[in-house]
Motif scaffolding. Sequence first.
Motif, short mmCIF file in Angstrom:
data_model
loop_
_atom_site.label_atom_id
_atom_site.label_comp_id
_atom_site.label_asym_id
_atom_site.label_seq_id
_atom_site.Cartn_x
_atom_site.Cartn_y
_atom_site.Cartn_z
N ARG A 35 0.44 -1.24 0.21
CA ARG A 35 -0.11 -0.31 0.22
C ARG A 35 0.87 1.07 -0.37
NH1 ARG A 35 -3.36 -3.21 3.96
NH2 ARG A 35 -5.48 -3.67 3.09
N ASN A 36 2.24 1.02 0.20
CA ASN A 36 3.07 2.50 0.10
C ASN A 36 3.30 2.74 -0.85
OD1 ASN A 36 4.67 4.07 0.52
ND2 ASN A 36 6.31 2.26 1.78
N PRO A 37 2.75 3.77 -1.78
CA PRO A 37 3.84 3.85 -3.08
C PRO A 37 5.07 4.23 -3.25
CG PRO A 37 2.03 5.94 -2.07
CD PRO A 37 1.99 4.72 -0.68
N ARG A 38 5.50 4.73 -2.26
CA ARG A 38 7.45 4.72 -2.40
C ARG A 38 7.93 3.36 -2.14
NH1 ARG A 38 9.19 9.70 0.46
NH2 ARG A 38 10.92 8.66 0.93
N ARG A 39 7.44 2.57 -2.18
CA ARG A 39 7.58 1.59 -2.51
C ARG A 39 7.65 0.83 -3.29
NH1 ARG A 39 11.07 -0.86 1.44
NH2 ARG A 39 9.86 -0.68 3.47
N LEU A 91 14.30 1.83 0.77
CA LEU A 91 12.98 3.07 0.37
C LEU A 91 13.60 4.45 0.99
CD1 LEU A 91 10.03 2.73 2.53
CD2 LEU A 91 10.15 2.63 0.50
N ALA A 92 14.35 5.21 -0.18
CA ALA A 92 14.42 6.61 -0.25
C ALA A 92 13.78 7.63 0.32
CB ALA A 92 15.02 6.53 -1.28
N TRP A 93 14.79 8.19 1.63
CA TRP A 93 14.12 9.44 2.35
C TRP A 93 15.10 10.74 1.83
CZ3 TRP A 93 9.08 7.98 4.28
CH2 TRP A 93 9.31 7.03 4.70
N GLY A 94 15.68 10.70 1.35
CA GLY A 94 16.18 12.34 1.34
C GLY A 94 17.22 11.84 2.35
N GLY A 95 16.78 13.89 2.74
CA GLY A 95 18.09 14.08 3.84
C GLY A 95 17.46 14.18 5.08
#
Length: 258
Positions: A35-39, A91-95
């Motif tokens: 359900r995670n669109p970032r995944r 997952l890439a969360w940025g900084g």
Amino acid sequence: MKKPKWVVDKERGQRAAARETIWIYGLHAVADALRNPRREKLRLVVTRNALQKLGDAIEGVEPEIADARKFPAPLERDAVHQGAALETRSLAWGGIDDCLALMPERRPLVVCLDRVTDPHNAGAILRSAEVFGAAAVIAPARHSAPESGVLAKAASGAVERQPYLRVTNLSRTIEDLKARGFHVVGLDGEGEVTIAGAVASPDPIALVLGAEGAGLRPGVRAACDTLARIEAAGSLRSLNVSNAAAVSLYAVRAAEEK
């Protein structure tokens, strides 16, 4: 101009991480990941029973139906997969700025983990961090628990929503947080103040917790503004690191209510 070695190492590590895949397993963890669109969803392996239980979470993903007795996903032998496993990437969360921007209405709060390698502990800390509204959990790229199926299952879905940042140098990251106005509190059984006293000011807070047994490394300890203890009622003075994180996170949010 030649790049500093630490920048080169960081970029090399990011490229290597992008090539690696991980397997998330268990009905709850897989459903949250789907359900995670970032995944990024690379391969979904499910039994027919798990397929029914996952329901509409599978929408948009082509599942691979497997026999429960010959489950083909490359998991640990004792993994309790419940008939569901998803191959994906971290997952890439940025900084840190990206993470702080996700919750501008709360007192900034982050958790730093100094060589906490047990994925069960790291997962439990991510879960507590989400409950108490931490902007990020930060750990060294090496000698710490990576994002994995075990960590995701222990986090009970929090890994999909709670930023987990991996950094090249934790001490340097702590100095960066201090430059941003964070009061850095290291947890230590011999700390000079209680955790409640250490987080009483309205400043942004960075909690730093070390590995069980070893505790905080000298360089990380020296980088902290304050060393704080969790007050014990009896002779036993230490807590499991994930429990210590939960108590400390609660103390930060409780201080806001006073």
